[in-house]
Design a protein around this motif. Structure first.
Motif, PDB file in Angstrom:
ATOM      1  N   GLY A   1      39.909  51.611 -41.684  1.00  0.00           N
ATOM      2  CA  GLY A   1      40.709  52.177 -42.769  1.00  0.00           C
ATOM      3  C   GLY A   1      41.951  51.389 -43.129  1.00  0.00           C
ATOM      4  N   ASP A   2      42.240  50.317 -42.422  1.00  0.00           N
ATOM      5  CA  ASP A   2      43.428  49.514 -42.722  1.00  0.00           C
ATOM      6  C   ASP A   2      43.046  48.435 -43.736  1.00  0.00           C
ATOM      7  OD1 ASP A   2      45.678  47.902 -42.773  1.00  0.00           O
ATOM      8  OD2 ASP A   2      46.042  48.001 -40.623  1.00  0.00           O
ATOM      9  N   ASN A   3      43.484  48.605 -44.963  1.00  0.00           N
ATOM     10  CA  ASN A   3      43.099  47.690 -46.040  1.00  0.00           C
ATOM     11  C   ASN A   3      44.221  46.728 -46.432  1.00  0.00           C
ATOM     12  OD1 ASN A   3      40.461  48.796 -46.377  1.00  0.00           O
ATOM     13  ND2 ASN A   3      41.390  50.545 -47.449  1.00  0.00           N
ATOM     14  N   ARG A   4      45.225  46.610 -45.591  1.00  0.00           N
ATOM     15  CA  ARG A   4      46.323  45.710 -45.917  1.00  0.00           C
ATOM     16  C   ARG A   4      45.857  44.250 -45.878  1.00  0.00           C
ATOM     17  NH1 ARG A   4      50.672  47.116 -41.509  1.00  0.00           N
ATOM     18  NH2 ARG A   4      48.722  47.276 -40.295  1.00  0.00           N
ATOM     19  N   PRO A   5      46.542  43.361 -46.605  1.00  0.00           N
ATOM     20  CA  PRO A   5      46.225  41.935 -46.512  1.00  0.00           C
ATOM     21  C   PRO A   5      46.323  41.451 -45.066  1.00  0.00           C
ATOM     22  CG  PRO A   5      47.733  42.336 -48.332  1.00  0.00           C
ATOM     23  CD  PRO A   5      47.631  43.625 -47.563  1.00  0.00           C
ATOM     24  N   LEU A   6      45.480  40.504 -44.736  1.00  0.00           N
ATOM     25  CA  LEU A   6      45.386  39.996 -43.368  1.00  0.00           C
ATOM     26  C   LEU A   6      46.101  38.646 -43.250  1.00  0.00           C
ATOM     27  CD1 LEU A   6      41.644  40.826 -42.686  1.00  0.00           C
ATOM     28  CD2 LEU A   6      43.621  41.951 -41.664  1.00  0.00           C
ATOM     29  N   VAL A   7      46.995  38.547 -42.284  1.00  0.00           N
ATOM     30  CA  VAL A   7      47.785  37.329 -42.085  1.00  0.00           C
ATOM     31  C   VAL A   7      47.623  36.872 -40.635  1.00  0.00           C
ATOM     32  CG1 VAL A   7      50.086  36.301 -42.112  1.00  0.00           C
ATOM     33  CG2 VAL A   7      49.459  38.011 -43.844  1.00  0.00           C
ATOM     34  N   GLY A   8      47.103  35.665 -40.455  1.00  0.00           N
ATOM     35  CA  GLY A   8      46.942  35.109 -39.118  1.00  0.00           C
ATOM     36  C   GLY A   8      48.196  34.386 -38.658  1.00  0.00           C
ATOM     37  N   LEU A   9      48.460  34.441 -37.361  1.00  0.00           N
ATOM     38  CA  LEU A   9      49.661  33.822 -36.781  1.00  0.00           C
ATOM     39  C   LEU A   9      49.289  32.852 -35.658  1.00  0.00           C
ATOM     40  CD1 LEU A   9      52.082  36.886 -36.386  1.00  0.00           C
ATOM     41  CD2 LEU A   9      52.070  35.180 -38.207  1.00  0.00           C
ATOM     42  N   VAL A  10      49.909  31.664 -35.683  1.00  0.00           N
ATOM     43  CA  VAL A  10      49.809  30.690 -34.592  1.00  0.00           C
ATOM     44  C   VAL A  10      51.218  30.203 -34.294  1.00  0.00           C
ATOM     45  CG1 VAL A  10      48.746  28.573 -33.750  1.00  0.00           C
ATOM     46  CG2 VAL A  10      47.565  29.946 -35.477  1.00  0.00           C
ATOM     47  N   TRP A  11      51.654  30.292 -33.059  1.00  0.00           N
ATOM     48  CA  TRP A  11      53.037  29.966 -32.726  1.00  0.00           C
ATOM     49  C   TRP A  11      53.192  28.829 -31.724  1.00  0.00           C
ATOM     50  CZ3 TRP A  11      50.684  34.728 -31.983  1.00  0.00           C
ATOM     51  CH2 TRP A  11      50.309  35.043 -30.680  1.00  0.00           C
ATOM     52  N   ALA A  12      52.105  28.251 -31.257  1.00  0.00           N
ATOM     53  CA  ALA A  12      52.228  27.172 -30.275  1.00  0.00           C
ATOM     54  C   ALA A  12      51.033  26.240 -30.373  1.00  0.00           C
ATOM     55  CB  ALA A  12      52.339  27.731 -28.859  1.00  0.00           C
ATOM     56  N   GLY A  13      51.290  24.960 -30.061  1.00  0.00           N
ATOM     57  CA  GLY A  13      50.213  23.989 -29.976  1.00  0.00           C
ATOM     58  C   GLY A  13      49.765  23.808 -28.541  1.00  0.00           C
ATOM     59  N   ALA A  14      48.837  22.877 -28.333  1.00  0.00           N
ATOM     60  CA  ALA A  14      48.368  22.583 -26.983  1.00  0.00           C
ATOM     61  C   ALA A  14      49.476  21.897 -26.193  1.00  0.00           C
ATOM     62  CB  ALA A  14      47.131  21.691 -27.043  1.00  0.00           C
ATOM     63  N   ALA A  15      49.628  22.289 -24.935  1.00  0.00           N
ATOM     64  CA  ALA A  15      50.766  21.815 -24.137  1.00  0.00           C
ATOM     65  C   ALA A  15      50.656  20.347 -23.746  1.00  0.00           C
ATOM     66  CB  ALA A  15      50.903  22.674 -22.881  1.00  0.00           C
TER      67      ALA A  15
ATOM     68  N   ASP B   1      52.560  23.446 -36.524  1.00  0.00           N
ATOM     69  CA  ASP B   1      51.744  22.268 -36.802  1.00  0.00           C
ATOM     70  C   ASP B   1      50.675  22.125 -35.730  1.00  0.00           C
ATOM     71  OD1 ASP B   1      50.678  19.845 -37.472  1.00  0.00           O
ATOM     72  OD2 ASP B   1      52.497  18.676 -37.105  1.00  0.00           O
ATOM     73  N   THR B   2      49.539  22.751 -35.980  1.00  0.00           N
ATOM     74  CA  THR B   2      48.451  22.710 -35.015  1.00  0.00           C
ATOM     75  C   THR B   2      47.123  22.754 -35.758  1.00  0.00           C
ATOM     76  OG1 THR B   2      47.653  23.686 -32.937  1.00  0.00           O
ATOM     77  CG2 THR B   2      48.348  25.210 -34.652  1.00  0.00           C
ATOM     78  N   ALA B   3      46.015  22.700 -35.013  1.00  0.00           N
ATOM     79  CA  ALA B   3      44.694  22.520 -35.620  1.00  0.00           C
ATOM     80  C   ALA B   3      44.323  23.635 -36.580  1.00  0.00           C
ATOM     81  CB  ALA B   3      43.644  22.403 -34.512  1.00  0.00           C
ATOM     82  N   VAL B   4      44.712  24.861 -36.279  1.00  0.00           N
ATOM     83  CA  VAL B   4      44.336  25.984 -37.141  1.00  0.00           C
ATOM     84  C   VAL B   4      44.930  25.827 -38.534  1.00  0.00           C
ATOM     85  CG1 VAL B   4      44.506  28.482 -37.458  1.00  0.00           C
ATOM     86  CG2 VAL B   4      43.975  27.548 -35.210  1.00  0.00           C
ATOM     87  N   ALA B   5      46.118  25.252 -38.639  1.00  0.00           N
ATOM     88  CA  ALA B   5      46.710  25.013 -39.962  1.00  0.00           C
ATOM     89  C   ALA B   5      45.831  24.072 -40.769  1.00  0.00           C
ATOM     90  CB  ALA B   5      48.119  24.449 -39.813  1.00  0.00           C
ATOM     91  N   HIS B   6      45.356  22.995 -40.153  1.00  0.00           N
ATOM     92  CA  HIS B   6      44.460  22.063 -40.840  1.00  0.00           C
ATOM     93  C   HIS B   6      43.149  22.753 -41.215  1.00  0.00           C
ATOM     94  CE1 HIS B   6      46.777  18.358 -40.331  1.00  0.00           C
ATOM     95  NE2 HIS B   6      47.083  18.786 -39.123  1.00  0.00           N
TER      96      HIS B   6
END
Length: 496
Positions: free
Chosen positions: A335-349, A424-429
């Protein structure tokens, strides 16, 4: 993904082959056995042991030599470099302080201390040490290179270029300075020379061990109808996701294309037009006539800012898998129809490479810095942070991403999102290459690929927007800007 290469090291010139190093080690071990009090023999043995990857044995030789002479600056420097390469920056700092105490006029100790301060983001202090090293030795290529790295981090690209050019004029085979020159020229949009200089990355210590020992020629963009070319991924996942856009263009020139990438990219790369075969890295390769590293493709095609290949999207998820992930998202919040926003906060160590790990800490921010965004209830946030600690991720962000086994799965999940907010990580690309809107949270000393002084990207002209740090390490203003942009974009639950 690469950063500029600084130098904390014992100048040894061109390093001999591994076999030659081991023969020299045997000779020096004999010399040490014959003359245990020879400081020079122990010093040179330690340098070669370290070059052979036997760091603990090298440290033992340096310590034995320091027992014989506790005030030898070269030995303190060498011991500090060994600790630096092991990632123990505190011990390295102590050793370089001892080197300076032993000889305040030792340019190498000033250079090495400056490098550590640069790693700690104390840029002005680092420059003071490099300036001191250059005052003591004006023809010091490592100090010129390191000073260039700091100025590059500060955004003073013209000054960095001038310093790198001085370094390579003094030492024409200085790979790190050539590579850094290439990346700085690329960051400034000077692609023609930048791509040529960037080829030096394979001679630099950061990547020399990853260079492939292929005997066939590297493909340079020439027509070669019917010949098989191996396009092989290098460095990070994001690099392959950005530069795989060239693969269909290679096939259009009549070549048969085999692609080699890490296993997590295999299924996604199979969907690229023009690919005849995709092989996981480490598996047996089929016969091929030519090869080309993925990040050498822009050079092969003579890419300029005006000729970056388009259009977008050039990557796509499997439609059936997209539907499976859509259903999972619905089931996770019925029932949650809000827009979906993905979050990534870290790259590979990348903890195994200390200098690269430091660069990763600068590009990563941690979820705590993003928490102010989560107050916006106009959108539904989804974690795209793979393998995040359960205690770090609030339940509302979900844990769907941890069931993604590869980038084909991630692509199917991302296809269901309205926006991806990522460092700046792979998911952004990945998202930008698929035509999904991306807001890139970019560090002040950003990677060369994002250029300088702009909030868009010619690599993803219709899908990516940059939010840059105004000051090194300051994510607070970036998050404030993103929060304001969210409020302006998602009004009353509307999608952009």
């Amino acid at each position: 993904m690469e950063g500029a290469s600084g130098t904390a090291g014992v100048p040894t010139g061109s390093m001999p082959s591994a076999e030659a190093i081991r023969r020299a080690i045997l000779r020096l071990e004999g010399a040490v056995a014959d003359s245990p009090t020879s400081i020079d023999a122990r010093f040179h043995l330690g340098v070669l042991l370290q070059a052979d990857g036997r760091r603990d044995e090298a440290v033992a030789q340096y310590r034995q030599a320091l027992v014989l002479n506790p005030f030898d600056a070269h030995l303190h420097n060498a011991l500090g470099i060994a600790h630096h390469d092991a990632g123990d920056m505190a011990q390295a700092m102590s050793c370089f302080e001892d080197a300076l105490a032993s000889d305040p006029d030792d340019p190498q100790a000033h250079n090495n201390m400056g490098h550590l301060l640069q790693v700690e983001n104390r840029l002005d202090d680092a420059l003071a040490f490099f300036d001191w090293a250059l005052a003591l030795r004006p023809d010091y290529p490592e100090a010129l290179n390191n000073s260039g790295v700091v100025r590059q981090m500060q955004g003073r690209l013209d000054q960095a270029v001038a310093l790198y050019r001085r370094a390579v004029a003094l030492r024409p085979d200085y790979a790190a300075a050539h590579k850094n020159l290439g990346m700085t020229l690329l960051a400034a949009g000077q692609y023609e020379e930048g791509w040529r200089e960037f080829e030096w990355r394979w001679q630099d210590a950061q990547l020399a061990g990853a260079r492939r020992p292929f005997t066939c020629p590297q493909w340079r963009g020439e027509e070669a109808p019917g010949r098989i070319v191996l396009i092989h991924g290098e460095q990070g996942y994001g690099d392959s996701l950005q530069f795989c856009r060239y693969i269909p263009l290679v096939a259009e020139r009549g070549l048969r294309v085999v692609v080699e990438v890490p296993q997590p990219l295999v299924r996604l790369m199979r969907r690229l037009p023009g690919v005849e075969q995709v092989v996981a890295h480490g598996q047996a390769l089929p016969p091929f006539d030519l090869h080309c590293p993925m990040m050498s493709l822009p050079l092969a095609f003579g890419t300029t800012l005006a000729t970056i290949p388009g259009p977008l999207p050039y990557l796509a998820a499997d439609p059936a898998e997209v539907e499976i992930w859509r259903r999972r998202l619905v089931l996770a919040a019925p029932g949650d129809n809000r827009p979906l926003v993905g979050l990534v906060w870290a790259g590979a160590a990348r903890a195994g490479t200390p200098d690269v790990a430091v660069a990763d800490r600068r590009r990563s921010m941690g979820l705590a810095a993003l928490m102010p965004l989560l107050d916006d209830d106009r959108v539904r946030f989804i974690s795209l942070q793979k393998d995040a600690a359960e205690t770090e991720v609030p339940p509302g962000l979900g844990g769907l991403i941890d069931s993604a086994v590869d980038f084909a799965d991630t692509a199917a999940l991302v296809s269901n999102l309205d926006l991806v907010i990522s460092v700046d990580t792979a998911v952004a690309h990945l998202a930008a290459a698929m035509g999904v809107s991306v807001w890139l949270l970019n560090r002040f000393d950003s990677c060369w690929r994002w250029l300088r002084g702009r909030d868009d990207s010619p690599w993803y002209p219709t899908t990516l927007r940059q939010f840059r740090q105004a000051r090194l390490g300051d994510w607070g203003d970036v998050v404030k800007s993103v929060r304001a942009a969210l409020a302006a974009t998602f009004t009353s639950g509307n999608r952009p």
